[in-house]
Scaffold this motif. Structure first.
Motif, PDB file in Angstrom:
ATOM      1  N   MET A 115       0.902  -1.567   0.292  1.00  0.00           N
ATOM      2  CA  MET A 115       0.096  -0.071   0.558  1.00  0.00           C
ATOM      3  C   MET A 115       1.057   1.093  -0.101  1.00  0.00           C
ATOM      4  SD  MET A 115      -3.003   1.238   0.318  1.00  0.00           S
ATOM      5  CE  MET A 115      -4.738  -0.282   0.965  1.00  0.00           C
ATOM      6  N   LYS A 116       0.303   2.238  -0.503  1.00  0.00           N
ATOM      7  CA  LYS A 116       1.096   3.443  -1.111  1.00  0.00           C
ATOM      8  C   LYS A 116       1.265   4.492  -0.366  1.00  0.00           C
ATOM      9  CE  LYS A 116       3.364   6.415  -4.382  1.00  0.00           C
ATOM     10  NZ  LYS A 116       4.862   6.346  -3.984  1.00  0.00           N
ATOM     11  N   THR A 117       1.476   5.113   0.366  1.00  0.00           N
ATOM     12  CA  THR A 117       0.676   6.612   1.054  1.00  0.00           C
ATOM     13  C   THR A 117       1.632   7.611   0.439  1.00  0.00           C
ATOM     14  OG1 THR A 117       0.713   5.061   3.189  1.00  0.00           O
ATOM     15  CG2 THR A 117       0.658   7.141   3.447  1.00  0.00           C
ATOM     16  N   VAL A 118       0.351   8.345   0.252  1.00  0.00           N
ATOM     17  CA  VAL A 118       0.987   9.809  -0.679  1.00  0.00           C
ATOM     18  C   VAL A 118       0.538  10.866   0.683  1.00  0.00           C
ATOM     19  CG1 VAL A 118       1.059  11.809  -2.483  1.00  0.00           C
ATOM     20  CG2 VAL A 118       0.677   9.021  -2.838  1.00  0.00           C
ATOM     21  N   LYS A 119       2.012  11.893   1.668  1.00  0.00           N
ATOM     22  CA  LYS A 119       1.568  12.544   1.736  1.00  0.00           C
ATOM     23  C   LYS A 119       1.548  13.798   1.654  1.00  0.00           C
ATOM     24  CE  LYS A 119       4.320  10.547   5.422  1.00  0.00           C
ATOM     25  NZ  LYS A 119       5.396   9.727   6.424  1.00  0.00           N
TER      26      LYS A 119
ATOM     27  N   VAL B 288       6.735  12.177  -6.608  1.00  0.00           N
ATOM     28  CA  VAL B 288       6.066  11.597  -6.417  1.00  0.00           C
ATOM     29  C   VAL B 288       5.202  11.804  -7.672  1.00  0.00           C
ATOM     30  CG1 VAL B 288       3.524  12.731  -5.246  1.00  0.00           C
ATOM     31  CG2 VAL B 288       4.199   9.717  -5.303  1.00  0.00           C
ATOM     32  N   THR B 289       5.557  11.165  -8.475  1.00  0.00           N
ATOM     33  CA  THR B 289       4.519  10.555  -9.721  1.00  0.00           C
ATOM     34  C   THR B 289       3.992   9.011  -9.537  1.00  0.00           C
ATOM     35  OG1 THR B 289       5.830  11.706 -10.900  1.00  0.00           O
ATOM     36  CG2 THR B 289       4.282   9.854 -12.169  1.00  0.00           C
ATOM     37  N   LEU B 290       2.094   8.941  -9.542  1.00  0.00           N
ATOM     38  CA  LEU B 290       1.400   7.870  -9.682  1.00  0.00           C
ATOM     39  C   LEU B 290       0.922   7.502 -10.947  1.00  0.00           C
ATOM     40  CD1 LEU B 290      -1.216   9.551  -7.095  1.00  0.00           C
ATOM     41  CD2 LEU B 290       0.487   7.767  -6.510  1.00  0.00           C
ATOM     42  N   VAL B 291       0.983   6.286 -10.730  1.00  0.00           N
ATOM     43  CA  VAL B 291       0.473   5.109 -12.279  1.00  0.00           C
ATOM     44  C   VAL B 291      -1.195   4.880 -11.763  1.00  0.00           C
ATOM     45  CG1 VAL B 291       0.556   3.252 -13.356  1.00  0.00           C
ATOM     46  CG2 VAL B 291       2.575   4.030 -12.379  1.00  0.00           C
ATOM     47  N   GLY B 292      -1.511   5.562 -13.002  1.00  0.00           N
ATOM     48  CA  GLY B 292      -3.333   5.424 -12.760  1.00  0.00           C
ATOM     49  C   GLY B 292      -3.683   3.924 -12.623  1.00  0.00           C
ATOM     50  N   GLY B 293      -4.859   3.927 -12.194  1.00  0.00           N
ATOM     51  CA  GLY B 293      -5.729   2.588 -12.104  1.00  0.00           C
ATOM     52  C   GLY B 293      -5.414   1.274 -11.174  1.00  0.00           C
ATOM     53  N   ASN B 294      -5.011   2.059 -10.695  1.00  0.00           N
ATOM     54  CA  ASN B 294      -4.504   1.108  -9.047  1.00  0.00           C
ATOM     55  C   ASN B 294      -5.536   1.102  -8.131  1.00  0.00           C
ATOM     56  OD1 ASN B 294      -2.344  -0.729  -9.782  1.00  0.00           O
ATOM     57  ND2 ASN B 294      -1.726   1.600 -10.911  1.00  0.00           N
ATOM     58  N   ALA B 295      -5.445   0.534  -7.075  1.00  0.00           N
ATOM     59  CA  ALA B 295      -6.629   0.701  -5.955  1.00  0.00           C
ATOM     60  C   ALA B 295      -5.820   0.050  -4.537  1.00  0.00           C
ATOM     61  CB  ALA B 295      -7.454  -0.088  -5.950  1.00  0.00           C
ATOM     62  N   ASP B 296      -4.321   1.079  -4.390  1.00  0.00           N
ATOM     63  CA  ASP B 296      -3.518   0.618  -3.372  1.00  0.00           C
ATOM     64  C   ASP B 296      -2.358   1.283  -2.864  1.00  0.00           C
ATOM     65  OD1 ASP B 296      -1.758   1.449  -5.744  1.00  0.00           O
ATOM     66  OD2 ASP B 296      -0.424  -0.745  -4.810  1.00  0.00           O
ATOM     67  N   VAL B 297      -3.280   2.783  -3.435  1.00  0.00           N
ATOM     68  CA  VAL B 297      -2.955   4.160  -2.560  1.00  0.00           C
ATOM     69  C   VAL B 297      -3.754   4.986  -1.870  1.00  0.00           C
ATOM     70  CG1 VAL B 297      -2.108   6.563  -3.618  1.00  0.00           C
ATOM     71  CG2 VAL B 297      -1.848   4.732  -5.528  1.00  0.00           C
TER      72      VAL B 297
ATOM     73  N   ASN C 102      -9.166   9.514  10.673  1.00  0.00           N
ATOM     74  CA  ASN C 102      -8.181   9.190  11.196  1.00  0.00           C
ATOM     75  C   ASN C 102      -6.735  10.055  10.109  1.00  0.00           C
ATOM     76  OD1 ASN C 102      -9.425   8.764  13.345  1.00  0.00           O
ATOM     77  ND2 ASN C 102      -8.942   6.448  12.397  1.00  0.00           N
ATOM     78  N   GLY C 103      -7.285  11.026   9.515  1.00  0.00           N
ATOM     79  CA  GLY C 103      -6.328  12.184   8.868  1.00  0.00           C
ATOM     80  C   GLY C 103      -5.637  11.186   7.715  1.00  0.00           C
ATOM     81  N   GLU C 104      -6.432  10.443   7.003  1.00  0.00           N
ATOM     82  CA  GLU C 104      -6.223   9.820   5.986  1.00  0.00           C
ATOM     83  C   GLU C 104      -7.765   9.099   4.980  1.00  0.00           C
ATOM     84  OE1 GLU C 104      -4.064   6.395   6.358  1.00  0.00           O
ATOM     85  OE2 GLU C 104      -2.082   7.553   7.919  1.00  0.00           O
ATOM     86  N   CYS C 105      -6.873   8.800   3.603  1.00  0.00           N
ATOM     87  CA  CYS C 105      -8.903   8.140   3.460  1.00  0.00           C
ATOM     88  C   CYS C 105      -7.808   7.355   2.421  1.00  0.00           C
ATOM     89  CB  CYS C 105      -9.317   9.315   2.613  1.00  0.00           C
ATOM     90  SG  CYS C 105      -8.385  10.333   0.953  1.00  0.00           S
ATOM     91  N   ALA C 106      -8.672   7.019   1.180  1.00  0.00           N
ATOM     92  CA  ALA C 106      -7.793   5.831  -0.104  1.00  0.00           C
ATOM     93  C   ALA C 106      -8.311   6.581  -1.330  1.00  0.00           C
ATOM     94  CB  ALA C 106      -9.152   4.984  -0.322  1.00  0.00           C
ATOM     95  N   MET C 107      -6.887   6.513  -1.865  1.00  0.00           N
ATOM     96  CA  MET C 107      -8.328   7.224  -3.470  1.00  0.00           C
ATOM     97  C   MET C 107      -8.599   6.539  -4.074  1.00  0.00           C
ATOM     98  SD  MET C 107      -4.662   8.658  -6.108  1.00  0.00           S
ATOM     99  CE  MET C 107      -4.707   7.257  -6.967  1.00  0.00           C
ATOM    100  N   PRO C 108      -9.394   7.020  -5.317  1.00  0.00           N
ATOM    101  CA  PRO C 108     -10.036   6.555  -6.301  1.00  0.00           C
ATOM    102  C   PRO C 108      -9.307   6.219  -7.507  1.00  0.00           C
ATOM    103  CG  PRO C 108     -10.363   8.706  -6.262  1.00  0.00           C
ATOM    104  CD  PRO C 108      -9.816   8.215  -4.920  1.00  0.00           C
ATOM    105  N   VAL C 109      -9.643   4.794  -7.216  1.00  0.00           N
ATOM    106  CA  VAL C 109      -9.503   4.006  -8.999  1.00  0.00           C
ATOM    107  C   VAL C 109      -9.326   5.134  -9.802  1.00  0.00           C
ATOM    108  CG1 VAL C 109      -8.493   2.425 -11.307  1.00  0.00           C
ATOM    109  CG2 VAL C 109      -9.436   1.838  -8.185  1.00  0.00           C
ATOM    110  N   LEU C 110      -8.667   5.644 -10.649  1.00  0.00           N
ATOM    111  CA  LEU C 110      -8.022   6.696 -11.584  1.00  0.00           C
ATOM    112  C   LEU C 110      -7.726   6.084 -12.855  1.00  0.00           C
ATOM    113  CD1 LEU C 110      -6.451   9.959 -10.072  1.00  0.00           C
ATOM    114  CD2 LEU C 110      -9.017   9.106  -9.959  1.00  0.00           C
ATOM    115  N   TYR C 111      -8.735   6.860 -14.437  1.00  0.00           N
ATOM    116  CA  TYR C 111      -7.900   6.083 -15.291  1.00  0.00           C
ATOM    117  C   TYR C 111      -8.055   7.171 -16.064  1.00  0.00           C
ATOM    118  CZ  TYR C 111      -9.235   1.868 -14.180  1.00  0.00           C
ATOM    119  OH  TYR C 111      -9.377   0.397 -13.075  1.00  0.00           O
TER     120      TYR C 111
END
Length: 283
Positions: free
Chosen positions: A1-5, A19-28, A62-71
């Motif tokens: 699980m990758k965490t972006v601050k 940081v650079t993200l790769v789209g289409g993933n649900a582990d951010v 608690n200061g965090e949330c999941a990023m939606p899967v982006l395409y």
């Protein structure tokens, strides 16, 4: 699980590091660090905006949330807002297209992929196939849910299928093993008992099956009993004169001695299939 601050200070949001993200993933996941002016804001929402203007809202806990899967986006803008009108700027984070984005136009499923998909489906289905006659449909199950408890579950080998249940019901409810309403009414007519009142009984009285005798002022009487007669006799002997009681056709007699009967006495006799039980009620 990758965490972006992301830091949010003076309502300005910024990534804490490159940081650079790769789209289409649900582990951010995103982690937010707020300054003091956000401390009393109990409900905070992260807003994700892609390069085509699409927006996604995620509640921060608690200061965090999941990023939606982006395409199909080259970047994602991330900002924060609260329910009582406080917002931040957007932190811009680059995104790279994933392989599914690259294949988005005219995408197809190859024969091998199709075979693999079927294999996955087979693994999720029961090993045995069922026809409609072997299972209850959704409506039938909901009809029965008020009857059966859901606290226990059973394997297929522990329960009867719909077809098995129907077969069992059919075998246990055959016409030749059950009485219809007409059958029962006919039986009632056959076995219904009737009462005959006889006054001043003298001589021979034939006892018919399912016929009860009520006799008063009885003098000399002989009751003739058939082999399968079921009957009841209730009599009062005459208050004067010679009295006698006799039975013909009995296989056995039990009870008070009717040969010693006297004037004015009340007697009862139960006759069943050739046997009689006699009782003297009062002198």
């Amino acid at each position: 699980m990758k965490t972006v601050k992301v830091t949010v200070k003076n309502k300005v949001a910024a990534p804490a590091e490159d940081v650079t993200l790769v789209g289409g993933n649900a582990d951010v996941r995103f982690s937010f660090e707020f300054d003091g002016e956000w401390s009393e804001k109990s409900t905070k929402t992260a807003v994700f905006v892609t390069s085509d203007g699409s927006a996604f809202y995620e509640t921060i806990e608690n200061g965090e949330c999941a990023m939606p899967v982006l395409y199909n986006t080259s970047y994602v803008k991330v900002g924060v807002l609260s329910a009582d009108i406080m917002t931040s700027t957007a932190a811009v984070i680059p995104c790279r297209l994933n392989i599914d984005d690259e294949a988005a136009s005219g995408r197809t499923v190859g024969s091998d992929a199709y075979r693999q998909l079927l294999a996955l489906i087979d693994k999720r289905m029961p090993a045995e196939g069922y026809t409609k006659d072997e299972v209850y449909n959704k409506s039938e199950v909901y009809t029965k849910k008020e009857v059966y408890s859901k606290s226990e579950t059973y394997g297929k080998s522990e329960v009867y299928s719909k077809q098995q249940t129907d077969s069992l019901l059919e075998s246990y409810c055959r016409k030749d093993e059950a009485c219809t309403k007409d059958d029962i009414d006919a039986l009632e007519n056959i076995y219904a008992r009737r009462r005959v009142t006889v006054t001043s009984a003298v001589g021979v009285v034939a006892l018919n099956d399912k016929t009860d005798i009520s006799a008063e002022n009885v003098q000399a009487v002989n009751f003739v009993c058939g082999k399968n007669v079921v009957s009841n006799v209730f009599l009062t002997l005459a208050s004067s004169g010679d009295v006698s009681i006799a039975f013909t056709g009995l296989s056995g007699y039990y009870g008070d001695d009717y040969a010693a009967a006297k004037n004015g006495e009340v007697w009862e006799f139960d006759i069943k299939h050739g046997y009689c039980f006699g009782r003297r009620w009062k002198a």
